[in-house]
Write a protein that holds these residues in place. Sequence first.
Motif, PDB file in Angstrom:
ATOM      1  N   ASP A  21       0.817  -1.162   0.046  1.00 31.64           N
ATOM      2  CA  ASP A  21       0.047   0.075   0.037  1.00 31.64           C
ATOM      3  C   ASP A  21       0.912   1.274  -0.029  1.00 31.64           C
ATOM      4  O   ASP A  21       0.468   2.211  -0.881  1.00 31.64           O
ATOM      5  N   LYS A  22       1.991   1.156   0.905  1.00 31.61           N
ATOM      6  CA  LYS A  22       2.671   2.376   0.844  1.00 31.61           C
ATOM      7  C   LYS A  22       3.461   2.613  -0.207  1.00 31.61           C
ATOM      8  O   LYS A  22       3.569   4.019  -0.790  1.00 31.61           O
ATOM      9  N   GLU A  24       2.160   2.179  -3.331  1.00 29.00           N
ATOM     10  CA  GLU A  24       1.185   2.259  -4.015  1.00 29.00           C
ATOM     11  C   GLU A  24       1.287   1.413  -5.317  1.00 29.00           C
ATOM     12  O   GLU A  24       1.149   1.779  -6.491  1.00 29.00           O
ATOM     13  N   ASP A  26       0.919  -1.010  -8.434  1.00 32.58           N
ATOM     14  CA  ASP A  26      -0.121  -0.953  -9.390  1.00 32.58           C
ATOM     15  C   ASP A  26       0.466  -2.083 -10.188  1.00 32.58           C
ATOM     16  O   ASP A  26       1.629  -1.905 -10.910  1.00 32.58           O
TER      17      ASP A  26
END
Length: 202
Positions: A21-22, A24, A26
């Motif tokens: 998550d940190k 991000e 993708d």
Amino acid sequence: MRYLVVSDIHGEADKLDQVLDKAEYDPQEDQLILLGDYIDRGPSSKRVIEKVKRLVKDDSAVAIKGNHDDMFIRSKEDLEAMELWKMNGAATTIQSYEGRMEEVKEDQQWLEENLHLYYETDDYIFVHAGLEPETPLEQQDEDTLLWTRHEEKVGLGKTVIHGHTPVPEIAYYEDQIDIDTGAAYGGKLTMLELPSHKVYTV
């Protein structure tokens, strides 16, 4: 494209989720590379393996074999490997399966069939523990890739990214980068972004 690299998760499923998550993460834009030791010591080895399986299947993440994963795989038919694994944190992994031995066997089989010993790009070699200096990749011994610890120059013309040896912060040695920051021992789980060398920690 970014390479996002993380190593030595050791059953810390929540930390893995948080560091993704940190960063991000993708999957459409990033190549995720996992440098092994998914299990042992931390509380959620089974959950980590489930996550790794999804990341490989759905996102084409590259999953590399660590020495703990190798002990887990070989323990199904090798008594010596089982004894070695017991000394290196097997109890927490077994516990995470809550007695579902059929699932243990399934995961051992999946890891055996899907984990790589290394992953090479134009600029980098990704491996769990490291490489024997001045030795071509195809001549490297598997034990070296899983267990070695050294800081001298490898000398293969590429940067070697590995974990296995816990360090307080990401460590740069000659042409190696060690990204194992000791999540197994209550330390941080660290993700390295390449080529920017940006660091994400939990």
